[in-house]
Design a protein around this motif. Structure first.
Motif, PDB file in Angstrom:
ATOM      1  N   GLN A 106      31.975  -0.932  37.390  1.00  0.00           N
ATOM      2  CA  GLN A 106      33.119  -1.057  38.302  1.00  0.00           C
ATOM      3  C   GLN A 106      33.132   0.048  39.345  1.00  0.00           C
ATOM      4  O   GLN A 106      33.561  -0.161  40.474  1.00  0.00           O
ATOM      5  N   HIS A 107      32.653   1.229  38.964  1.00  0.00           N
ATOM      6  CA  HIS A 107      32.735   2.375  39.861  1.00  0.00           C
ATOM      7  C   HIS A 107      31.415   2.730  40.545  1.00  0.00           C
ATOM      8  O   HIS A 107      31.360   3.688  41.311  1.00  0.00           O
ATOM      9  N   THR A 108      30.362   1.960  40.278  1.00  0.00           N
ATOM     10  CA  THR A 108      29.083   2.235  40.950  1.00  0.00           C
ATOM     11  C   THR A 108      28.515   1.043  41.706  1.00  0.00           C
ATOM     12  O   THR A 108      27.702   1.219  42.606  1.00  0.00           O
ATOM     13  N   ASP A 109      28.919  -0.173  41.343  1.00  0.00           N
ATOM     14  CA  ASP A 109      28.357  -1.358  41.994  1.00  0.00           C
ATOM     15  C   ASP A 109      28.618  -1.372  43.498  1.00  0.00           C
ATOM     16  O   ASP A 109      27.789  -1.846  44.269  1.00  0.00           O
ATOM     17  N   GLY A 110      29.755  -0.862  43.923  1.00  0.00           N
ATOM     18  CA  GLY A 110      30.062  -0.812  45.358  1.00  0.00           C
ATOM     19  C   GLY A 110      29.032  -0.007  46.123  1.00  0.00           C
ATOM     20  O   GLY A 110      28.574  -0.411  47.195  1.00  0.00           O
ATOM     21  N   ALA A 111      28.633   1.140  45.573  1.00  0.00           N
ATOM     22  CA  ALA A 111      27.623   1.981  46.228  1.00  0.00           C
ATOM     23  C   ALA A 111      26.277   1.260  46.261  1.00  0.00           C
ATOM     24  O   ALA A 111      25.555   1.325  47.261  1.00  0.00           O
ATOM     25  N   MET A 112      25.929   0.556  45.172  1.00  0.00           N
ATOM     26  CA  MET A 112      24.675  -0.199  45.143  1.00  0.00           C
ATOM     27  C   MET A 112      24.686  -1.298  46.200  1.00  0.00           C
ATOM     28  O   MET A 112      23.692  -1.520  46.890  1.00  0.00           O
ATOM     29  N   CYS A 113      25.822  -1.965  46.330  1.00  0.00           N
ATOM     30  CA  CYS A 113      25.933  -3.036  47.329  1.00  0.00           C
ATOM     31  C   CYS A 113      25.838  -2.484  48.743  1.00  0.00           C
ATOM     32  O   CYS A 113      25.252  -3.117  49.624  1.00  0.00           O
ATOM     33  N   GLU A 114      26.398  -1.314  48.971  1.00  0.00           N
ATOM     34  CA  GLU A 114      26.330  -0.704  50.301  1.00  0.00           C
ATOM     35  C   GLU A 114      24.890  -0.370  50.673  1.00  0.00           C
ATOM     36  O   GLU A 114      24.446  -0.616  51.797  1.00  0.00           O
ATOM     37  N   VAL A 115      24.125   0.168  49.733  1.00  0.00           N
ATOM     38  CA  VAL A 115      22.711   0.462  49.984  1.00  0.00           C
ATOM     39  C   VAL A 115      21.960  -0.834  50.286  1.00  0.00           C
ATOM     40  O   VAL A 115      21.151  -0.903  51.211  1.00  0.00           O
ATOM     41  N   ALA A 116      22.230  -1.890  49.522  1.00  0.00           N
ATOM     42  CA  ALA A 116      21.575  -3.184  49.748  1.00  0.00           C
ATOM     43  C   ALA A 116      21.957  -3.758  51.115  1.00  0.00           C
ATOM     44  O   ALA A 116      21.113  -4.304  51.822  1.00  0.00           O
ATOM     45  N   ARG A 117      23.231  -3.629  51.492  1.00  0.00           N
ATOM     46  CA  ARG A 117      23.678  -4.138  52.796  1.00  0.00           C
ATOM     47  C   ARG A 117      22.963  -3.402  53.923  1.00  0.00           C
ATOM     48  O   ARG A 117      22.478  -4.019  54.882  1.00  0.00           O
ATOM     49  N   GLU A 118      22.872  -2.084  53.821  1.00  0.00           N
ATOM     50  CA  GLU A 118      22.180  -1.300  54.850  1.00  0.00           C
ATOM     51  C   GLU A 118      20.712  -1.709  54.950  1.00  0.00           C
ATOM     52  O   GLU A 118      20.179  -1.851  56.057  1.00  0.00           O
ATOM     53  N   ALA A 119      20.064  -1.899  53.811  1.00  0.00           N
ATOM     54  CA  ALA A 119      18.659  -2.317  53.819  1.00  0.00           C
ATOM     55  C   ALA A 119      18.514  -3.699  54.461  1.00  0.00           C
ATOM     56  O   ALA A 119      17.582  -3.940  55.237  1.00  0.00           O
TER      57      ALA A 119
END
Length: 129
Positions: A106-119
């Motif tokens: 819940q508290h880390t998936d957002g950061a993972m998604c942001e990295v994926a979006r940037e890529a």
């Protein structure tokens, strides 16, 4: 298309929107041939089953090589949220791994998604078609 975890289900749904994708994850290997076949069927244009899943796996590897996909190992630091800290303490007491994993996701998936979006944005800029 639905998998045991929301994250895996979301990944498969996102991948289904792509013209081409390569599954670079160990997740399909963790269960059984049927689970692996389902993932591989997403990457191939023919029915994948236990009789031909190794052909599909070879196709996935071949695609990775032909597209010159390389691995990038990147550490993304996410501040330790108080809820995760408390879940860690609870894990030490109760050994409830799933509760800890759920709070951590819940508290880390957002950061993972942001990295994926940037890529993805960089990829689209480099390959607009």
């Amino acid at each position: 298309m639905y998998e045991p975890t929301q994250r895996t289900s979301a990944c498969r749904r996102l991948a289904s929107l792509c013209a081409l994708f390569v599954a670079q994850t160990a997740t399909p290997m963790s269960k059984n041939v049927a689970h692996l076949s389902a993932w591989l069927a997403d990457t191939e244009h023919y029915p994948v089953h236990k009789g031909n899943y190794l052909v599909a796996a070879a196709g996935m590897v071949s695609t990775q090589v032909s597209l010159s996909i390389t691995m990038r190992d990147e550490v993304v630091r996410v501040p330790l949220h108080a809820a995760v800290r408390e879940a860690m303490r609870a894990y030490v007491r109760e050994r409830n791994w799933m509760a800890l994993a759920e709070v951590t996701h819940q508290h880390t998936d957002g950061a993972m998604c942001e990295v994926a979006r940037e890529a993805a944005e960089k990829d689209r800029a480099a390959h607009p078609d």
